[in-house]
Design a protein around this motif. Structure first.
Motif, mmCIF file in Angstrom:
data_model
loop_
_atom_site.group_PDB
_atom_site.id
_atom_site.type_symbol
_atom_site.label_atom_id
_atom_site.label_comp_id
_atom_site.label_asym_id
_atom_site.label_seq_id
_atom_site.Cartn_x
_atom_site.Cartn_y
_atom_site.Cartn_z
ATOM 1 N N PHE A 209 37.226 10.787 73.586
ATOM 2 C CA PHE A 209 37.810 9.967 72.525
ATOM 3 C C PHE A 209 38.713 10.809 71.624
ATOM 4 C CE2 PHE A 209 37.169 7.725 68.314
ATOM 5 C CZ PHE A 209 38.073 6.715 68.601
ATOM 6 N N ALA A 210 38.250 12.011 71.265
ATOM 7 C CA ALA A 210 39.073 12.905 70.437
ATOM 8 C C ALA A 210 40.373 13.270 71.151
ATOM 9 C CB ALA A 210 38.277 14.164 70.087
ATOM 10 N N MET A 211 40.286 13.509 72.451
ATOM 11 C CA MET A 211 41.466 13.869 73.229
ATOM 12 C C MET A 211 42.480 12.724 73.233
ATOM 13 S SD MET A 211 41.725 14.784 77.282
ATOM 14 C CE MET A 211 41.267 13.104 77.717
ATOM 15 N N PHE A 212 42.012 11.504 73.433
ATOM 16 C CA PHE A 212 42.925 10.364 73.474
ATOM 17 C C PHE A 212 43.518 10.067 72.094
ATOM 18 C CE2 PHE A 212 41.215 9.381 77.655
ATOM 19 C CZ PHE A 212 42.317 8.800 78.272
ATOM 20 N N ILE A 213 42.696 10.145 71.055
ATOM 21 C CA ILE A 213 43.186 9.847 69.710
ATOM 22 C C ILE A 213 44.302 10.812 69.312
ATOM 23 C CG2 ILE A 213 42.575 9.942 67.257
ATOM 24 C CD1 ILE A 213 41.768 7.370 68.511
ATOM 25 N N LEU A 214 44.054 12.113 69.441
ATOM 26 C CA LEU A 214 45.072 13.086 69.064
ATOM 27 C C LEU A 214 46.240 13.072 70.046
ATOM 28 C CD1 LEU A 214 43.090 16.198 67.764
ATOM 29 C CD2 LEU A 214 44.147 14.339 66.501
ATOM 30 N N GLY A 215 45.945 12.861 71.320
ATOM 31 C CA GLY A 215 47.015 12.824 72.307
ATOM 32 C C GLY A 215 47.991 11.683 72.078
ATOM 33 N N PHE A 216 47.486 10.557 71.606
ATOM 34 C CA PHE A 216 48.343 9.391 71.367
ATOM 35 C C PHE A 216 49.070 9.458 70.030
ATOM 36 C CE2 PHE A 216 46.042 6.968 74.713
ATOM 37 C CZ PHE A 216 47.158 6.470 75.361
ATOM 38 N N PHE A 217 48.405 9.966 69.011
ATOM 39 C CA PHE A 217 48.927 9.820 67.658
ATOM 40 C C PHE A 217 49.357 11.126 66.994
ATOM 41 C CE2 PHE A 217 45.994 6.237 68.353
ATOM 42 C CZ PHE A 217 46.886 5.194 68.168
ATOM 43 N N TRP A 218 49.281 12.248 67.699
ATOM 44 C CA TRP A 218 49.745 13.505 67.118
ATOM 45 C C TRP A 218 50.558 14.248 68.164
ATOM 46 C CZ3 TRP A 218 47.178 18.766 66.264
ATOM 47 C CH2 TRP A 218 47.869 19.483 65.255
ATOM 48 N N LYS A 219 51.840 14.358 67.947
ATOM 49 C CA LYS A 219 52.749 14.917 68.949
ATOM 50 C C LYS A 219 52.510 16.399 69.213
ATOM 51 C CE LYS A 219 56.493 11.665 67.938
ATOM 52 N NZ LYS A 219 57.906 11.521 67.502
ATOM 53 N N ARG A 220 51.876 17.096 68.291
ATOM 54 C CA ARG A 220 51.710 18.538 68.431
ATOM 55 C C ARG A 220 50.462 18.913 69.228
ATOM 56 N NH1 ARG A 220 52.751 21.269 62.650
ATOM 57 N NH2 ARG A 220 52.762 23.130 63.968
ATOM 58 N N THR A 221 49.726 17.933 69.722
ATOM 59 C CA THR A 221 48.532 18.216 70.521
ATOM 60 C C THR A 221 48.926 18.895 71.826
ATOM 61 O OG1 THR A 221 47.499 16.232 69.616
ATOM 62 C CG2 THR A 221 46.462 17.224 71.547
ATOM 63 N N THR A 222 48.260 19.983 72.176
ATOM 64 C CA THR A 222 48.587 20.738 73.379
ATOM 65 C C THR A 222 47.572 20.450 74.487
ATOM 66 O OG1 THR A 222 47.281 22.665 72.690
ATOM 67 C CG2 THR A 222 49.595 22.572 71.990
#
Length: 254
Positions: A129-142
């Protein structure tokens, strides 16, 4: 509460008892006994359809993941469509047989099947869930941060599950993050554990992403039209009403 209603509540409680404790899995069958014959059959058919649909979805996922991600990539890169279909069928049969053999030894009957499933899917769901949330809504996620959430989230869940055996967590009881088990050990409830793991995954993902982007790592984020996520006023009002109702119900009956 009337005497008749008290008798009904007591009767329901007795029917849900198993081994001296209430088994939540018996709630649905007990409620079915209240319904007349026609509605009882309809409700049971609905439950059966839900179980079959869920099982079909899981079987399809097992066949797809094993066939395409394991068999084709590792064992036979030139496999034909017919071979892939046959391997998928075999994978489903093997998985179901293993499930039938392993299930009696997992202790599902001691705490209820639904609670058991929720707890142990909670070992992987916070990180995903954390991966999808940041992956969708934060462009700087690596990608490294996403990998940590997937693997690290599971590791953190296991560590928090085993932690009460090696540390006294009674100091968390007064704020509601630990409860005493039948063995006298203070454990973190699995819903709280999922929340803690999720927050830790988000925090570490942010730190990893910031560290990597500061070194010039490109994330290649997708460009998403923000207007797609703009809710309508009716949706916002309905969501607020539902949140208030849920909060009220949990506050009264938790």
């Amino acid at each position: 509460m009337s005497e008749h209603r008290k008798e009904n509540v007591a009767g329901f409680g007795n029917e849900m008892m198993q081994g001296g404790e209430i088994n939540p899995d018996r709630a649905y069958p007990v409620l079915l006994n209240i319904l007349p014959v026609g509605l009882k059959g309809l409700s049971f058919a609905a439950l059966t359809a839900a179980v079959v649909a869920s099982l079909a979805g899981k079987a399809n996922s097992i066949a797809t993941i094993f066939t395409l991600d394991v068999y084709q990539k590792v064992f036979n890169r030139d496999a034909s469509e017919k071979q892939l279909v046959n391997v998928g069928k075999i994978a489903v049969v093997v998985a179901m047989v293993l499930g039938v053999l392993i299930a009696p030894h997992l202790g599902i009957d001691k705490k209820g099947g639904f609670e058991f499933i929720q707890e142990y899917t909670g070992f992987v769901s916070p990180g995903i869930f954390a991966m999808f949330i940041l992956g969708f809504f934060w462009k700087r996620t690596t990608s490294t941060a996403a990998l940590f959430a997937t693997v690290g989230g599971f590791v953190l869940s296991v560590l928090l599950k085993l932690l009460p055996q090696y540390a006294d967590l009674s100091f968390l009881a007064f704020i509601g993050f630990a409860s005493r088990s039948a063995e006298g050990i203070y454990e973190i409830p699995f819903l709280d554990r999922m929340g803690i793991v999720f927050m830790l995954c988000v925090l570490v993902m942010v730190l990893i992403s910031l560290a990597e982007t500061s070194r010039g790592v490109k994330t290649n984020g997708l460009e998403v039209d923000a207007s797609m996520f703009k809710p309508q006023r009716s949706f916002v009002i309905g969501s607020a009403v539902i949140l208030v109702l849920l909060t009220t119900l949990y506050t009264i009956y938790w």
